[in-house]
Scaffold this motif. Structure first.
Motif, PDB file in Angstrom:
ATOM      1  N   LEU A   5       0.825  -1.201   0.000  1.00 42.90           N
ATOM      2  CA  LEU A   5       0.000   0.000   0.000  1.00 42.90           C
ATOM      3  C   LEU A   5       0.866   1.261   0.000  1.00 42.90           C
ATOM      4  N   ASP A   6       1.926   1.243   0.787  1.00 37.21           N
ATOM      5  CA  ASP A   6       2.837   2.383   0.833  1.00 37.21           C
ATOM      6  C   ASP A   6       3.518   2.584  -0.520  1.00 37.21           C
ATOM      7  N   SER A   7       3.901   1.503  -1.156  1.00 37.57           N
ATOM      8  CA  SER A   7       4.527   1.586  -2.476  1.00 37.57           C
ATOM      9  C   SER A   7       3.564   2.174  -3.499  1.00 37.57           C
ATOM     10  N   VAL A   8       2.314   1.752  -3.467  1.00 36.14           N
ATOM     11  CA  VAL A   8       1.307   2.273  -4.398  1.00 36.14           C
ATOM     12  C   VAL A   8       1.084   3.760  -4.150  1.00 36.14           C
ATOM     13  N   LYS A   9       0.986   4.154  -2.887  1.00 37.77           N
ATOM     14  CA  LYS A   9       0.796   5.569  -2.555  1.00 37.77           C
ATOM     15  C   LYS A   9       1.985   6.411  -3.014  1.00 37.77           C
ATOM     16  N   THR A  10       3.192   5.898  -2.830  1.00 35.15           N
ATOM     17  CA  THR A  10       4.391   6.616  -3.243  1.00 35.15           C
ATOM     18  C   THR A  10       4.423   6.783  -4.757  1.00 35.15           C
ATOM     19  N   ARG A  11       4.109   5.701  -5.489  1.00 39.35           N
ATOM     20  CA  ARG A  11       4.070   5.783  -6.947  1.00 39.35           C
ATOM     21  C   ARG A  11       3.027   6.798  -7.408  1.00 39.35           C
ATOM     22  N   ARG A  12       1.873   6.785  -6.780  1.00 35.29           N
ATOM     23  CA  ARG A  12       0.813   7.726  -7.144  1.00 35.29           C
ATOM     24  C   ARG A  12       1.243   9.164  -6.857  1.00 35.29           C
ATOM     25  N   ALA A  13       1.894   9.395  -5.723  1.00 38.05           N
ATOM     26  CA  ALA A  13       2.359  10.741  -5.383  1.00 38.05           C
ATOM     27  C   ALA A  13       3.430  11.216  -6.361  1.00 38.05           C
ATOM     28  N   LEU A  14       4.341  10.327  -6.752  1.00 33.55           N
ATOM     29  CA  LEU A  14       5.380  10.700  -7.724  1.00 33.55           C
ATOM     30  C   LEU A  14       4.768  11.006  -9.084  1.00 33.55           C
ATOM     31  N   LYS A  15       3.782  10.222  -9.474  1.00 35.89           N
ATOM     32  CA  LYS A  15       3.112  10.473 -10.748  1.00 35.89           C
ATOM     33  C   LYS A  15       2.407  11.830 -10.724  1.00 35.89           C
ATOM     34  N   GLN A  16       1.776  12.175  -9.609  1.00 34.58           N
ATOM     35  CA  GLN A  16       1.107  13.466  -9.477  1.00 34.58           C
ATOM     36  C   GLN A  16       2.116  14.612  -9.495  1.00 34.58           C
ATOM     37  N   GLN A  17       3.254  14.422  -8.842  1.00 40.61           N
ATOM     38  CA  GLN A  17       4.293  15.452  -8.856  1.00 40.61           C
ATOM     39  C   GLN A  17       4.805  15.661 -10.279  1.00 40.61           C
TER      40      GLN A  17
END
Length: 161
Positions: A25-37
């Motif tokens: 879950l943390d990995s998915v959230k991190t990937r999503r945050a990087l994609k948004q950035q």
């Protein structure tokens, strides 16, 4: 002692599954945050580039119509200076690093048409001449294509009726 092994194994298994789920879950959230950035950075560069194109275009238009504040030198020098005054070159390079190939192609087309417009203006064309009007139309059409490509890449819905 056997009665202790089964609950302990269940507890350890549950802990491993829980920890694995939390890491996933943390990995998915991190990937999503990087994609948004990344998306936000692209949007910022695109808006900056469009603003720089617009500033250069408006200055060239003012130069052609006699409203440019720097009328002291010849039109060729003023037209070249317009490109150097802002951050058109720098923003274009940032765009070329962050954009997709479709946006880069549209960017290059708009830039080439703005340079053609600059050549027409620096040549002394009047704002109602056929050369000026054709060059102006080509530039404006290429900016429209660039905006559409940017909207497509950023997945911004079409706001036109």
């Amino acid at each position: 002692m056997d009665w202790l092994v089964s609950p302990l194994a269940t507890l350890l298994g549950g802990g491993v599954i829980g920890a694995g789920s939390a890491l996933l879950l943390d990995s998915v959230k991190t990937r999503r945050a990087l994609k948004q950035q990344w998306q936000d950075a692209r949007r910022e560069v695109y808006v900056s580039y469009l603003a720089e194109l617009s500033k250069a275009y408006e200055s060239l238009w003012a130069l052609a119509s006699g409203d440019y504040e720097d009328q002291s030198s010849d039109k060729r020098a003023s037209a070249r200076r317009i490109f150097r005054v802002g951050e058109l070159y720098q923003t274009r390079q940032r765009l070329k690093i962050t954009a997709s190939s479709r946006v880069i192609t549209a960017c290059d087309e708009a830039y080439a048409n703005l340079r053609s417009f600059r050549a027409v203006v620096s040549g002394g064309a009047e704002t109602d001449s056929s050369d000026f009007l054709a060059s102006n139309q080509a530039y404006r059409a290429s900016v429209q294509v660039l905006q559409e490509e940017i909207r497509r890449e950023l997945r911004i819905p079409d706001s036109r009726p």
